[in-house]
Design a protein around this motif. Structure first.
Motif, PDB file in Angstrom:
ATOM      1  N   UNK A  30       4.693  -7.259   2.973  1.00  0.00           N
ATOM      2  CA  UNK A  30       3.850  -6.317   3.715  1.00  0.00           C
ATOM      3  C   UNK A  30       4.237  -4.883   3.374  1.00  0.00           C
ATOM      4  N   UNK A  31       5.523  -4.623   3.305  1.00  0.00           N
ATOM      5  CA  UNK A  31       5.992  -3.281   2.954  1.00  0.00           C
ATOM      6  C   UNK A  31       5.558  -2.873   1.563  1.00  0.00           C
ATOM      7  N   UNK A  32       5.599  -3.808   0.627  1.00  0.00           N
ATOM      8  CA  UNK A  32       5.179  -3.521  -0.744  1.00  0.00           C
ATOM      9  C   UNK A  32       3.692  -3.204  -0.798  1.00  0.00           C
ATOM     10  N   UNK A  33       2.888  -3.984  -0.101  1.00  0.00           N
ATOM     11  CA  UNK A  33       1.441  -3.750  -0.075  1.00  0.00           C
ATOM     12  C   UNK A  33       1.136  -2.393   0.550  1.00  0.00           C
ATOM     13  N   UNK A  34       1.834  -2.058   1.619  1.00  0.00           N
ATOM     14  CA  UNK A  34       1.603  -0.764   2.261  1.00  0.00           C
ATOM     15  C   UNK A  34       1.962   0.384   1.327  1.00  0.00           C
ATOM     16  N   UNK A  35       3.037   0.243   0.563  1.00  0.00           N
ATOM     17  CA  UNK A  35       3.428   1.290  -0.388  1.00  0.00           C
ATOM     18  C   UNK A  35       2.372   1.439  -1.473  1.00  0.00           C
ATOM     19  N   UNK A  36       1.833   0.321  -1.949  1.00  0.00           N
ATOM     20  CA  UNK A  36       0.784   0.376  -2.964  1.00  0.00           C
ATOM     21  C   UNK A  36      -0.471   1.018  -2.387  1.00  0.00           C
ATOM     22  N   UNK A  37      -0.806   0.693  -1.143  1.00  0.00           N
ATOM     23  CA  UNK A  37      -1.984   1.287  -0.512  1.00  0.00           C
ATOM     24  C   UNK A  37      -1.829   2.796  -0.378  1.00  0.00           C
ATOM     25  N   UNK A  38      -0.627   3.258  -0.033  1.00  0.00           N
ATOM     26  CA  UNK A  38      -0.397   4.699   0.100  1.00  0.00           C
ATOM     27  C   UNK A  38      -0.585   5.398  -1.240  1.00  0.00           C
ATOM     28  N   UNK A  39      -0.115   4.765  -2.315  1.00  0.00           N
ATOM     29  CA  UNK A  39      -0.280   5.364  -3.638  1.00  0.00           C
ATOM     30  C   UNK A  39      -1.759   5.377  -4.026  1.00  0.00           C
ATOM     31  N   UNK A  40      -2.472   4.303  -3.735  1.00  0.00           N
ATOM     32  CA  UNK A  40      -3.901   4.251  -4.036  1.00  0.00           C
ATOM     33  C   UNK A  40      -4.651   5.313  -3.234  1.00  0.00           C
TER      34      UNK A  40
END
Length: 124
Positions: A30-40
């Motif tokens: 979940x943390x990894x997905x959230x980090x990717x979403x922030x970058x996107x």
């Protein structure tokens, strides 16, 4: 006859260690997905409607001749996009090229006829 018995004293009987590991992996994912979403989201904010409209108007314009595969219009559109990639600093990903070449076969219908109640129709 020789038999050997193995005992596993380190495995908890209620599998709580396995459950904890699964929860930790889920939280990490979940943390990894959230980090990717922030970058996107960061890069999505750089897209301006006016710039997008300008580029799409060029690619969809009459000078690109419809962009059908294996036509001059498609080659023009590909070169336009390639130049844009170079301008923004994207590196080519296909052995030093931005494009991938492949054979394209095109069928052509030279003539056709049809008839209805013995009346011929020319479809050319």
């Amino acid at each position: 006859m020789y038999t050997q018995t193995f005992t596993y004293n380190n495995i908890p009987k209620n599998h709580s260690m396995i459950k904890q590991s699964c929860w930790m992996l889920a939280l990490l994912a979940i943390g990894t997905v959230q980090a990717q979403n922030k970058q996107a989201e960061k890069f999505a904010k750089t897209i301006q409607a006016s710039e997008l409209k300008e580029k799409l108007t060029i690619v969809a314009g009459d000078e690109m001749e419809g962009r059908e595969t294996a036509t001059e219009g498609q080659r023009k559109a590909a070169l336009y996009i390639e130049e844009h990639f170079k301008t923004i600093g994207l590196l080519p990903g296909n052995k030093g090229s931005y494009q991938m070449h492949y054979p394209v076969y095109q069928d052509v219908l030279h003539s056709a006829t049809a008839s209805l109640y013995n009346l011929p129709f020319n479809l050319n």
